[in-house]
Write an enzyme that holds these catalytic residues in place. Sequence first.
Site: not given
Length: 424
Positions: A249, A359
Amino acid sequence: MTRPARRSAPRPSAFNPAREVAVRVLLRVLAGEGFAATALDSALQNARLPGRDAGLATHIVYGTLRHFPSLDAALAPMLTGKTHPKARALLLAGAFEKLHLGTPLHAVVNEYVGLARDARLAPPGLVNAVLRRIERADVPELPAWLAEVYREAYGAQADAVMADLLTPQPLWLSLSDAGVRMLEEDGNVVFPGQQGTERVELAQPLRETRAFAQGQAQPINPASLACVDALGDVKGARVLDLAGGMGVKAAMLATRGAEVTSVDVVARKHDAARANLRRLGLQADFVTHDLTAPLDLPPAPFVLLDAPCTGSGTLRSHPEIKLRLTPQAVTEAAQLQAQMLPNAAALVEPGGVLVYSVCSVTPQEGPGVVADFLASHPEFQPETVPGLDVPHVPAGAGVLTVPLGGVDGFFMARLRRNGSRNLT
């Protein structure tokens, strides 16, 4: 004069080496010695199999883990006493090929009997008998409690989602225009994806492609990239990437022009992140810190906390998780996240944005953590998550991406701190 003894030519292998790679990876994963992705990646690099065989090994490993509950149930009545882990891993792989991959019976039996004998993994007679007789068992592929989590999260879509978790995971890449061109010129197929990614079918290992080597390709799931895009326009702005892990990220944020500081408790992950950023021609700063304690950094206009979690939204790409996950682990993960979120919030400047993501699809780790945080931090208000190009459903103060078609299940919430941003 005595004649030298004639050396007999080595007997050709009685099995495809891809199957031995797969069985040995399964043996490690089922013993809890690692995750399938890292174990398989390491094994394939060492084995240096041709692309077709590497693909077969990958299918066997992930397919066996996805269907483990029903395969294990099918094997149970055919095995008496204690079965050695090597034999069990081999039989599970052979059963998957016969029952789900569609490999002809004679090929399954010949290959796995040869593997059992030559690699000394199992009694060949046992393998022959079991693989000839085994039949499908009608057993759910998710534990009942976890299936209920999916039903609560996705309602009428839950059955389609849980069926989709049993299918192979596509490769998602964030690609530059040059990366698309390189991949296609080298015989790979690039399809339009979601959330700014492309879905790619490779003719060779990703690391061997020009696009990857020249920093024009970055693997990332569309749902993961949606968490980055949830911050909004970060060009030229300071962004704190908290619990940044291997820095994927951070790389996506740097690609978007952000000045990134990535924070993680595991220092060695920074080394991998730096190496990846060098490959991409990008830069970021790194800080090693345990985010359960306050972090002494200047507040930033954008903070992303992609918190450690159970990974229950990634069962398609990490199917071994469902074999290990427990309700107690969910509770413990939510407690950890609840410690980290206030420390992340303290780093958001007035008027700034905090994105919290996991997640996971469990309500405790997503909506529950955020609801408790908002109840004790009235200076933060939830906002609509912008830039979502992946299917999603409402979930408390945030959203859940819908894990269909290879998209992971992510919870994300966008929270704004009251006050005016310091523009100086």
